[in-house]
Design a protein around this motif. Structure first.
Motif, mmCIF file in Angstrom:
data_model
loop_
_atom_site.group_PDB
_atom_site.id
_atom_site.type_symbol
_atom_site.label_atom_id
_atom_site.label_comp_id
_atom_site.label_asym_id
_atom_site.label_seq_id
_atom_site.Cartn_x
_atom_site.Cartn_y
_atom_site.Cartn_z
ATOM 1 N N GLN A 87 20.487 8.715 -11.978
ATOM 2 C CA GLN A 87 18.876 8.501 -12.493
ATOM 3 C C GLN A 87 18.494 6.889 -12.201
ATOM 4 O O GLN A 87 17.619 6.570 -11.828
ATOM 5 N N LEU A 88 19.729 6.125 -12.813
ATOM 6 C CA LEU A 88 19.428 4.688 -12.724
ATOM 7 C C LEU A 88 19.306 4.149 -11.419
ATOM 8 O O LEU A 88 18.662 3.535 -11.126
ATOM 9 N N ARG A 89 20.186 4.751 -10.388
ATOM 10 C CA ARG A 89 19.965 4.430 -8.927
ATOM 11 C C ARG A 89 18.643 5.055 -8.520
ATOM 12 O O ARG A 89 18.294 4.238 -7.523
ATOM 13 N N GLY A 90 18.283 6.232 -8.776
ATOM 14 C CA GLY A 90 17.129 6.566 -8.292
ATOM 15 C C GLY A 90 16.021 5.822 -8.731
ATOM 16 O O GLY A 90 14.925 5.555 -7.819
ATOM 17 N N PHE A 91 15.853 5.411 -9.970
ATOM 18 C CA PHE A 91 14.789 4.611 -10.251
ATOM 19 C C PHE A 91 14.660 3.165 -9.752
ATOM 20 O O PHE A 91 13.772 2.420 -9.443
ATOM 21 N N ALA A 92 15.972 2.841 -9.346
ATOM 22 C CA ALA A 92 16.005 1.360 -8.505
ATOM 23 C C ALA A 92 15.340 1.427 -7.101
ATOM 24 O O ALA A 92 14.512 0.783 -6.612
ATOM 25 N N ASP A 93 15.761 2.660 -6.481
ATOM 26 C CA ASP A 93 15.166 3.026 -5.236
ATOM 27 C C ASP A 93 13.642 3.254 -5.121
ATOM 28 O O ASP A 93 12.731 2.593 -4.468
ATOM 29 N N GLN A 94 13.103 3.908 -6.473
ATOM 30 C CA GLN A 94 11.555 4.016 -6.610
ATOM 31 C C GLN A 94 10.765 2.698 -6.686
ATOM 32 O O GLN A 94 9.910 2.663 -6.116
ATOM 33 N N ILE A 95 11.375 1.961 -7.697
ATOM 34 C CA ILE A 95 10.673 0.569 -7.804
ATOM 35 C C ILE A 95 10.726 -0.256 -6.322
ATOM 36 O O ILE A 95 9.795 -0.896 -6.205
ATOM 37 N N GLU A 96 11.707 -0.251 -5.859
ATOM 38 C CA GLU A 96 11.761 -0.933 -4.458
ATOM 39 C C GLU A 96 10.736 -0.370 -3.520
ATOM 40 O O GLU A 96 10.185 -1.059 -2.707
ATOM 41 N N ALA A 97 10.403 0.857 -3.707
ATOM 42 C CA ALA A 97 9.550 1.746 -2.702
ATOM 43 C C ALA A 97 7.970 1.216 -3.377
ATOM 44 O O ALA A 97 7.117 1.641 -2.796
ATOM 45 N N GLY A 98 7.933 0.702 -4.504
ATOM 46 C CA GLY A 98 6.526 0.252 -5.049
ATOM 47 C C GLY A 98 6.097 1.133 -5.897
ATOM 48 O O GLY A 98 4.776 1.201 -6.396
ATOM 49 N N ARG A 99 6.947 2.256 -6.422
ATOM 50 C CA ARG A 99 6.444 3.132 -7.473
ATOM 51 C C ARG A 99 5.922 2.385 -8.787
ATOM 52 O O ARG A 99 5.064 3.101 -9.358
ATOM 53 N N ALA A 100 6.499 1.132 -8.927
ATOM 54 C CA ALA A 100 6.159 0.844 -10.434
ATOM 55 C C ALA A 100 5.057 -0.081 -10.138
ATOM 56 O O ALA A 100 4.423 -0.792 -11.338
ATOM 57 N N GLN A 101 4.591 -0.457 -9.103
ATOM 58 C CA GLN A 101 3.502 -1.329 -8.921
ATOM 59 C C GLN A 101 2.463 -0.782 -7.877
ATOM 60 O O GLN A 101 2.081 -1.144 -6.879
ATOM 61 N N PRO A 102 1.866 0.384 -8.409
ATOM 62 C CA PRO A 102 0.869 1.082 -7.592
ATOM 63 C C PRO A 102 -0.467 0.091 -7.309
ATOM 64 O O PRO A 102 -0.743 -0.541 -8.532
ATOM 65 N N VAL A 103 -1.070 0.055 -6.128
ATOM 66 C CA VAL A 103 -2.295 -0.708 -6.181
ATOM 67 C C VAL A 103 -3.369 0.032 -5.522
ATOM 68 O O VAL A 103 -2.950 0.484 -4.361
ATOM 69 N N GLN A 104 -4.350 0.191 -6.013
ATOM 70 C CA GLN A 104 -5.699 0.710 -5.396
ATOM 71 C C GLN A 104 -6.627 -0.161 -5.209
ATOM 72 O O GLN A 104 -7.157 -0.679 -6.290
ATOM 73 N N ASP A 105 -6.806 -0.477 -3.915
ATOM 74 C CA ASP A 105 -7.889 -1.722 -3.715
ATOM 75 C C ASP A 105 -9.097 -1.115 -2.961
ATOM 76 O O ASP A 105 -9.174 -0.374 -1.759
ATOM 77 N N ASP A 106 -10.164 -1.404 -3.719
ATOM 78 C CA ASP A 106 -11.649 -1.098 -3.178
ATOM 79 C C ASP A 106 -12.335 -2.308 -2.930
ATOM 80 O O ASP A 106 -12.622 -3.019 -3.768
ATOM 81 N N PRO A 107 -12.571 -2.654 -1.508
ATOM 82 C CA PRO A 107 -13.181 -3.815 -1.140
ATOM 83 C C PRO A 107 -14.621 -3.912 -1.547
ATOM 84 O O PRO A 107 -15.154 -2.889 -1.941
ATOM 85 N N ALA A 108 -14.977 -5.245 -1.649
ATOM 86 C CA ALA A 108 -16.642 -5.297 -2.056
ATOM 87 C C ALA A 108 -17.533 -4.647 -0.949
ATOM 88 O O ALA A 108 -17.304 -4.706 0.141
ATOM 89 N N VAL A 109 -18.527 -4.146 -1.655
ATOM 90 C CA VAL A 109 -19.686 -3.653 -0.580
ATOM 91 C C VAL A 109 -21.085 -4.297 -1.087
ATOM 92 O O VAL A 109 -21.285 -4.382 -2.144
ATOM 93 N N PRO A 110 -21.617 -4.871 -0.241
ATOM 94 C CA PRO A 110 -22.788 -5.726 -0.417
ATOM 95 C C PRO A 110 -23.956 -4.575 -0.943
ATOM 96 O O PRO A 110 -23.877 -3.656 -0.731
ATOM 97 N N GLY A 111 -24.860 -5.449 -1.852
ATOM 98 C CA GLY A 111 -25.716 -4.546 -2.417
ATOM 99 C C GLY A 111 -25.671 -4.352 -3.844
ATOM 100 O O GLY A 111 -24.650 -4.349 -4.609
ATOM 101 N N ALA A 112 -26.529 -3.759 -4.435
ATOM 102 C CA ALA A 112 -26.424 -3.660 -5.930
ATOM 103 C C ALA A 112 -25.924 -1.828 -5.938
ATOM 104 O O ALA A 112 -26.134 -1.127 -5.219
ATOM 105 N N PRO A 113 -25.214 -1.862 -7.369
ATOM 106 C CA PRO A 113 -24.576 -0.424 -7.594
ATOM 107 C C PRO A 113 -26.029 0.524 -7.490
ATOM 108 O O PRO A 113 -27.134 0.172 -7.889
ATOM 109 N N PRO A 114 -25.836 1.960 -7.388
ATOM 110 C CA PRO A 114 -24.322 2.352 -7.033
ATOM 111 C C PRO A 114 -23.746 2.212 -5.489
ATOM 112 O O PRO A 114 -22.624 2.296 -5.322
ATOM 113 N N ALA A 115 -24.452 1.969 -4.507
ATOM 114 C CA ALA A 115 -23.993 1.862 -3.221
ATOM 115 C C ALA A 115 -23.240 0.522 -3.171
ATOM 116 O O ALA A 115 -22.164 0.587 -2.445
ATOM 117 N N GLY A 116 -23.649 -0.783 -3.929
ATOM 118 C CA GLY A 116 -22.965 -1.743 -3.849
ATOM 119 C C GLY A 116 -21.869 -1.740 -4.730
ATOM 120 O O GLY A 116 -21.879 -1.264 -5.601
#
Length: 470
Positions: free
Chosen positions: A77-106
Motif C-alpha cells: 500500500q505504501l509503495r502503491g500510494f507513492a506510485d500514484q502521487i508520482e503519477a499525479g493522482r494527488a494533484q488533479p488539475v481540471q483547466d477550462d480556458p477563458a472564453v470571450p463574452g458574457a456568461p453563459p457562453a463566455g
C-alpha cells in the motif's frame, strides 16, 4: 498483557498542535519527496519484520503466516500510494480556458485543483494490526494526499503500535505523524474535538463509530468523519451455481467465514439460498466444512464475549434452526451456523445484525421476489456476492440493481474476504456499513477523502506553474 495508558488532554492537544504546525510544510513538500518517504516507510517495516511479526502475534493471536502477509500488504500500500502521487493522482488539475463574452457562453479561466485538508485523526483497528493501524491504509492515503496524521493507537496491540510509531517517526519529518494512546472513550472524543483536526478516519464497531461521528458533527466547525462500522456481506447462491459446483463453493465459503476467526469486516454473515435440492445439499456441505474448521483465538476477551453473546441471540430466536454450534476449543471459539426463512429474517432485526466472528445465517427463500426482499432488508453493507447471475435475464438484472443499491462492492465469483488494493477498489457502502458511502478506505481513491477541491479563477501564471512543478 501490556495496556496503553490513556493520553492526557494536554498530550492530545500537544500531538494535534504538532501535526498542525507540520501540516503546511508537508502539504507543500514536492511529490517526489513524499513518495520517497512513503517507500522508506515500507522499507523500514520490511527490515523490522523479524521483530514486529512475533510481537503482533503475541498481542493478537492472528498467526505469523497471516501477519507476514499483512505486513507485505501494508508495504505494498505504501509503495502503491507513492506510485500514484508520482503519477499525479494527488494533484488533479481540471483547466477550462477563458472564453470571450458574457456568461453563459463566455467565462473566465477556471482551474480546479485539490488541496490537502490538513491534520487527520486516524483510529487504528483491532483486527488488522498492520494494514489498518499506525501505518495502514488510512495513514498511507492521508500522508500521500499531503496531510499530517494523529493516530489513536488500538489498545489491542499497544507494544506493536509503539514499535511501528517509533520506526515511522525515524523516517518522517518532525510532527508529520503523531500518536495518542488509551482505551478510554475520552481519548477518542478529545481527538475528534480538537480544533486542529480537519478530518477523521475510523474502522471499528457501530457503537463506537456512531458516537465519534456524532462528535465530529457536533463541533463548532464540523469535520468529515469516514467511519467503517459494520457489515453482514450477504451471499446470494442461486440454484444453477450450486447444482454445478455446490461442494466446492461450500468449502470456499466455509473458509471465508472462518478466516481470521471471522474477524474480517467482509466476513460473510448471511447466505441466501432457494428451497430446492441443490441448495439444501449445499447447506449440508457448508455445515460439514465449517465443522472441520479450526478457528484460532479471538483478538481479545471483549470481542470473544461479544461473539458469545451474538451467537447465543441467534440460536434463541423464533423461526431459527441451529445447524452448527461447536463448543470452544481451549481459547478458540467454535463455528456457528443457523437457518431461517425469509419471513423470519424480515421480521427480526437481530438476524440482520453483524456477529463479529465465525458464524453465519442461512436464509431460505422461495423465489426471486423473496431474494430481493431479503436484500432490501439488509440495508447498507460493504459487499454483496452473487453466485450464478451470469446470464442476462430480467431476474438477474433486478438482483444486480438490488445489490448495487446496498453495497459498495458486488462480487460475481469468489468470496468477499480479501480486499485488493487497487485504483478500482471500493471498500465502503451505505449506512450502517460506513458513514460516507461516496468514499473508499481501501485502494488508491482513498486519498480523495483528504483532498478538498478548490477552483482558481484567472489565476496568475506563477501559481499554475507551481502546481505543475510540485
Amino acid at each position: 498483557m501490556t495496556t496503553l495508558t490513556d493520553s492526557s488532554p494536554n498530550q492530545i492537544r500537544a500531538a494535534c498542535e504538532a501535526a498542525s504546525q507540520a501540516a503546511p510544510g508537508w502539504a507543500a513538500a514536492p511529490v517526489v519527496q513524499r513518495a520517497a518517504l512513503l517507500r522508506a516507510l515500507a522499507d523500514s517495516l520490511q527490515s523490522a519484520r523479524e521483530a514486529l511479526v512475533p510481537l503482533a502475534d503475541e498481542e493478537t493471536h492472528l498467526g505469523t503466516v497471516r501477519l507476514n502477509g499483512e505486513l507485505d500488504r501494508t508495504c505494498f500500500q505504501l509503495r502503491g500510494f507513492a506510485d500514484q502521487i508520482e503519477a499525479g493522482r494527488a494533484q488533479p488539475v481540471q483547466d477550462d480556458p477563458a472564453v470571450p463574452g458574457a456568461p453563459p457562453a463566455g467565462r473566465p479561466r477556471l482551474t480546479r485543483i485539490a488541496v490537502p485538508v490538513g491534520p487527520v485523526a486516524m483510529f487504528a483497528a483491532s483486527n488488522f494490526p498492520f494494514a489498518f493501524s499506525v501505518l495502514g491504509g488510512d495513514t498511507a492515503s492521508a500522508l500521500a494526499a499531503g496531510c499530517t496524521v494523529v493516530v489513536k493507537a488500538h489498545p489491542g496491540h499497544p507494544l506493536l503500535s509503539r514499535a511501528v510509531f517509533e520506526l515511522a517517526t525515524a523516517v518522517l519529518p518532525a510532527g508529520v505523524l503523531q500518536m495518542v494512546e488509551g482505551a478510554g472513550i475520552p481519548v477518542g472524543v478529545a481527538l475528534v474535538r480538537d480544533p486542529a483536526i480537519t478530518a477523521a478516519a475510523f474502522t471499528g464497531s457501530v457503537r463506537g463509530g456512531v458516537a465519534l461521528w456524532r462528535e465530529a458533527n457536533a463541533r463548532p466547525r464540523p469535520i468529515p468523519f469516514y467511519g467503517e462500522l459494520g457489515s453482514i456481506n450477504p451471499v446470494v447462491a442461486l440454484p444453477g451455481a450450486l447444482a454445478a459446483n455446490g461442494a466446492a463453493l461450500a468449502t470456499q465459503l466455509a473458509g471465508s467465514i472462518a478466516m481470521g476467526c471471522g474477524q474480517f469486516c467482509t466476513s460473510p454473515g448471511v447466505v441466501i439460498v432457494r428451497d430446492d435440492e441443490a441448495s439444501q445439499a449445499f447447506v449440508k456441505q457448508l455445515a460439514e466444512a465449517l465443522a472441520a474448521a479450526n478457528p484460532h483465538a479471538m483478538l481479545n476477551a471483549a470481542i470473544r464475549a461479544g461473539f458469545n453473546a451474538g451467537v447465543a441471540r441467534l440460536h434463541g430466536r423464533a423461526g431459527v434452526k441451529s445447524l452448527l454450534a461447536l463448543p470452544a476449543r481451549e481459547t478458540a471459539p467454535g463455528a456457528h451456523l443457523v437457518a431461517t426463512d425469509a419471513a423470519s429474517f424480515l421480521a427480526d432485526e437481530v438476524l440482520r445484525e453483524e456477529v463479529f466472528g465465525p458464524s453465519c445465517v442461512i436464509v431460505t427463500v422461495r423465489d426471486a421476489a423473496e431474494t430481493l426482499q431479503v436484500l432490501h432488508a439488509v440495508e447498507g453493507t460493504l459487499t454483496v456476492t452473487l453466485w450464478g447471475a451470469d446470464e442476462d435475464t430480467a431476474d438477474n438484472r433486478e438482483l444486480v440493481r438490488a445489490a448495487q443499491a446496498i453495497a459498495g462492492r458486488v462480487l460475481f465469483a469468489g468470496v468477499p474476504t480479501g480486499v485488493a488494493v487497487t485504483a478500482a477498489q471500493q471498500h465502503g457502502g451505505p449506512w450502517p456499513s460506513t458513514t460516507n458511502a461516496l468514499t473508499t478506505s481501501v485502494g488508491y481513491a482513498a486519498m480523495e477523502r483528504f483532498l478538498r477541491p478548490v477552483a482558481l479563477q484567472d489565476a496568475p501564471g506563477w501559481l499554475i506553474a507551481a502546481r505543475g512543478q510540485a
